[in-house]
Scaffold this motif. Structure first.
Motif, mmCIF file in Angstrom:
data_model
loop_
_atom_site.group_PDB
_atom_site.id
_atom_site.type_symbol
_atom_site.label_atom_id
_atom_site.label_comp_id
_atom_site.label_asym_id
_atom_site.label_seq_id
_atom_site.Cartn_x
_atom_site.Cartn_y
_atom_site.Cartn_z
ATOM 1 N N MET A 1 0.789 -1.122 -0.128
ATOM 2 C CA MET A 1 -0.160 0.023 -0.047
ATOM 3 C C MET A 1 0.862 1.260 -0.075
ATOM 4 S SD MET A 1 -3.166 0.673 -0.077
ATOM 5 C CE MET A 1 -4.141 2.525 0.096
ATOM 6 N N SER A 2 1.971 1.107 0.721
ATOM 7 C CA SER A 2 2.706 2.301 0.725
ATOM 8 C C SER A 2 3.416 2.639 -0.490
ATOM 9 C CB SER A 2 3.666 2.505 1.902
ATOM 10 O OG SER A 2 4.754 1.529 1.623
ATOM 11 N N LEU A 3 3.629 1.651 -1.338
ATOM 12 C CA LEU A 3 4.296 1.674 -2.663
ATOM 13 C C LEU A 3 3.336 2.371 -3.591
ATOM 14 C CD1 LEU A 3 6.521 -1.486 -3.112
ATOM 15 C CD2 LEU A 3 7.401 0.747 -2.384
ATOM 16 N N ILE A 4 2.497 2.141 -3.408
ATOM 17 C CA ILE A 4 1.179 2.925 -4.353
ATOM 18 C C ILE A 4 1.022 4.309 -3.899
ATOM 19 C CG2 ILE A 4 -1.080 2.882 -4.781
ATOM 20 C CD1 ILE A 4 -1.347 -0.132 -4.471
ATOM 21 N N LEU A 5 0.947 4.476 -2.525
ATOM 22 C CA LEU A 5 0.902 6.019 -1.946
ATOM 23 C C LEU A 5 2.103 6.603 -2.591
ATOM 24 C CD1 LEU A 5 -0.451 8.020 -0.400
ATOM 25 C CD2 LEU A 5 1.202 7.080 1.608
ATOM 26 N N TRP A 6 3.483 6.322 -2.594
ATOM 27 C CA TRP A 6 4.411 6.949 -2.874
ATOM 28 C C TRP A 6 4.610 7.250 -4.519
ATOM 29 C CZ3 TRP A 6 6.490 10.395 -0.001
ATOM 30 C CH2 TRP A 6 6.728 9.971 1.349
ATOM 31 N N THR A 7 3.974 6.206 -5.272
ATOM 32 C CA THR A 7 3.816 6.282 -6.689
ATOM 33 C C THR A 7 2.996 7.525 -6.919
ATOM 34 O OG1 THR A 7 4.223 4.072 -6.980
ATOM 35 C CG2 THR A 7 3.112 5.125 -8.946
ATOM 36 N N VAL A 8 1.780 7.615 -6.355
ATOM 37 C CA VAL A 8 0.578 8.577 -6.433
ATOM 38 C C VAL A 8 1.324 10.108 -6.118
ATOM 39 C CG1 VAL A 8 -1.445 9.326 -5.973
ATOM 40 C CG2 VAL A 8 -1.332 7.234 -6.217
ATOM 41 N N LEU A 9 1.812 9.941 -4.920
ATOM 42 C CA LEU A 9 2.495 11.409 -4.483
ATOM 43 C C LEU A 9 3.650 11.813 -5.594
ATOM 44 C CD1 LEU A 9 2.495 11.031 -0.625
ATOM 45 C CD2 LEU A 9 1.169 12.441 -1.815
ATOM 46 N N GLY A 10 4.309 10.838 -6.106
ATOM 47 C CA GLY A 10 5.416 11.058 -6.824
ATOM 48 C C GLY A 10 4.737 11.738 -8.028
ATOM 49 N N TYR A 11 3.773 11.157 -8.590
ATOM 50 C CA TYR A 11 3.233 11.666 -9.850
ATOM 51 C C TYR A 11 2.622 13.076 -9.502
ATOM 52 C CZ TYR A 11 -0.357 12.510 -13.579
ATOM 53 O OH TYR A 11 -1.046 12.878 -14.414
ATOM 54 N N VAL A 12 1.853 13.140 -8.328
ATOM 55 C CA VAL A 12 1.217 14.599 -8.165
ATOM 56 C C VAL A 12 2.316 15.572 -8.221
ATOM 57 C CG1 VAL A 12 -0.165 15.938 -6.428
ATOM 58 C CG2 VAL A 12 -0.839 13.552 -7.085
ATOM 59 N N VAL A 68 12.114 11.458 -5.022
ATOM 60 C CA VAL A 68 12.875 10.163 -4.739
ATOM 61 C C VAL A 68 13.173 10.504 -3.267
ATOM 62 C CG1 VAL A 68 15.052 9.240 -5.047
ATOM 63 C CG2 VAL A 68 13.755 9.926 -6.977
ATOM 64 N N LEU A 69 13.661 11.649 -2.561
ATOM 65 C CA LEU A 69 14.300 11.663 -1.166
ATOM 66 C C LEU A 69 13.327 11.542 -0.314
ATOM 67 C CD1 LEU A 69 16.754 14.817 -2.103
ATOM 68 C CD2 LEU A 69 17.335 12.047 -1.803
ATOM 69 N N LEU A 70 12.145 11.965 -0.381
ATOM 70 C CA LEU A 70 10.984 11.909 0.708
ATOM 71 C C LEU A 70 10.551 10.187 0.602
ATOM 72 C CD1 LEU A 70 8.575 14.900 -0.013
ATOM 73 C CD2 LEU A 70 10.127 14.290 2.122
ATOM 74 N N ALA A 71 10.371 9.600 -0.563
ATOM 75 C CA ALA A 71 10.050 8.364 -0.611
ATOM 76 C C ALA A 71 10.871 7.348 -0.042
ATOM 77 C CB ALA A 71 9.834 8.071 -2.065
ATOM 78 N N ARG A 72 12.239 7.642 -0.325
ATOM 79 C CA ARG A 72 13.496 6.935 0.259
ATOM 80 C C ARG A 72 13.465 6.979 1.803
ATOM 81 N NH1 ARG A 72 18.582 8.743 -2.493
ATOM 82 N NH2 ARG A 72 18.020 6.969 -3.664
ATOM 83 N N TYR A 73 13.430 8.262 2.309
ATOM 84 C CA TYR A 73 13.459 8.465 3.779
ATOM 85 C C TYR A 73 12.345 7.802 4.516
ATOM 86 C CZ TYR A 73 13.800 10.650 8.251
ATOM 87 O OH TYR A 73 13.904 11.077 9.481
ATOM 88 N N PHE A 74 11.103 7.743 3.895
ATOM 89 C CA PHE A 74 9.943 7.142 4.592
ATOM 90 C C PHE A 74 9.646 5.598 4.131
ATOM 91 C CE2 PHE A 74 9.168 11.980 5.198
ATOM 92 C CZ PHE A 74 9.088 11.784 6.188
ATOM 93 N N GLY A 75 9.940 5.398 2.806
ATOM 94 C CA GLY A 75 9.669 3.984 2.350
ATOM 95 C C GLY A 75 10.357 3.080 1.841
ATOM 96 N N GLY A 76 11.722 3.380 1.651
ATOM 97 C CA GLY A 76 13.019 2.882 1.232
ATOM 98 C C GLY A 76 13.014 2.895 -0.109
ATOM 99 N N GLU A 77 14.088 2.147 -0.822
ATOM 100 C CA GLU A 77 14.794 2.207 -1.975
ATOM 101 C C GLU A 77 13.912 1.994 -3.202
ATOM 102 O OE1 GLU A 77 17.736 4.095 -3.976
ATOM 103 O OE2 GLU A 77 17.596 3.863 -1.833
ATOM 104 N N THR A 78 12.994 0.958 -2.992
ATOM 105 C CA THR A 78 11.802 0.701 -3.770
ATOM 106 C C THR A 78 10.828 1.827 -4.091
ATOM 107 O OG1 THR A 78 11.947 -1.549 -3.556
ATOM 108 C CG2 THR A 78 10.191 -0.971 -4.744
ATOM 109 N N ALA A 79 10.449 2.315 -3.054
ATOM 110 C CA ALA A 79 9.597 3.541 -3.278
ATOM 111 C C ALA A 79 10.206 4.650 -3.748
ATOM 112 C CB ALA A 79 9.108 3.643 -1.453
ATOM 113 N N ALA A 80 11.540 4.880 -3.471
ATOM 114 C CA ALA A 80 12.210 5.840 -4.148
ATOM 115 C C ALA A 80 12.069 5.785 -5.619
ATOM 116 C CB ALA A 80 13.777 5.995 -3.751
ATOM 117 N N MET A 81 12.446 4.602 -6.241
ATOM 118 C CA MET A 81 12.626 4.372 -7.547
ATOM 119 C C MET A 81 11.256 4.766 -8.369
ATOM 120 S SD MET A 81 15.325 1.383 -8.360
ATOM 121 C CE MET A 81 14.777 0.292 -7.066
ATOM 122 N N LEU A 82 10.140 4.040 -7.574
ATOM 123 C CA LEU A 82 8.892 4.305 -7.991
ATOM 124 C C LEU A 82 8.245 5.685 -8.097
ATOM 125 C CD1 LEU A 82 7.080 1.137 -6.418
ATOM 126 C CD2 LEU A 82 7.430 1.406 -8.783
ATOM 127 N N ALA A 83 8.603 6.545 -6.926
ATOM 128 C CA ALA A 83 8.257 7.616 -6.757
ATOM 129 C C ALA A 83 8.816 8.792 -7.936
ATOM 130 C CB ALA A 83 8.498 8.630 -5.204
#
Length: 194
Positions: A1-12, A68-83
């Motif tokens: 779920m958090s990966l989806i969230l970071w993807t959406v936030l990255g897009y926005v 990238v930096l926000l997603a990495r800090y809160f969600g890890g490396e996979t979240a960073a790449m997706l964001a």
């Protein structure tokens, strides 16, 4: 779920059209009716306003890096790449502008710098050297994008190959008209007013 969230936030975050907003705020007109019609820094430069172009460049690259930096800090490396990939996608296809956005070069570079700064730096240097030699922004972008997956592989960062390929493919897609002009020798040079 958090990966989806970071993807959406990255897009926005990526879909914020800074070039369009800056041009309007400074009374430079609607970027979509100037030069190439693109909302990025190169087209802002065609208005003749260099500070506005620089601000657009920094903000467009910054939104990819921040995602990238926000997603990495809160969600890890996979979240960073997706964001980062989603921020790039958001810049190219922003929902607020009917999915007609920029070509993504600054956001691509900012995203790469945040993902792995040596890769981002060499992509920036590739763009810069090509631009200094050719004075053609699109050629510089295409070469930097095409080589980024190769650089990722050469640096042993195999996890970045896929996101680099994704962004490179979209950059080539967004530069379809530029590629045609490059092939027939009519592509404009950097700094030419629109």
């Amino acid at each position: 779920m958090s990966l989806i969230l970071w993807t959406v936030l990255g897009y926005v975050l990526g879909s914020i059209p800074f070039g369009l907003a800056i041009a309007r705020a400074l009374g430079l007109g609607d970027l979509r009716k100037i030069g190439s019609g693109n909302i990025g820094a190169t087209n802002v430069l065609r208005t003749g306003n260099k500070p506005a172009a620089l601000a657009t460049l920094l903000l467009d690259s910054g939104k990819g890096a921040i995602a990238v930096l926000l997603a990495r800090y809160f969600g890890g490396e996979t979240a960073a790449m997706l964001a980062g990939g989603a921020a790039f996608l958001g810049h190219c296809f922003p929902v607020w502008l009917g999915f007609r956005g920029g070509k993504g070069v600054a956001t691509f570079l900012g995203t790469l710098i945040a993902l792995y700064w040596p890769l981002g730096l060499i992509a920036c240097l590739t763009w810069l050297v090509t631009a200094l030699i050719s004075r053609i922004s699109s050629l510089s972008a295409l070469l930097a994008a095409a080589l980024s997956p190769v650089f990722a592989w050469a640096m042993g960062r195999n996890e970045l190959i896929l996101v680099s390929l994704f962004m490179a493919a979209l950059i080539f897609l967004r530069h379809k008209a530029n590629i045609a002009r490059l092939m027939n020798g009519t592509e404009p040079r950097i700094g030419r007013k629109g």
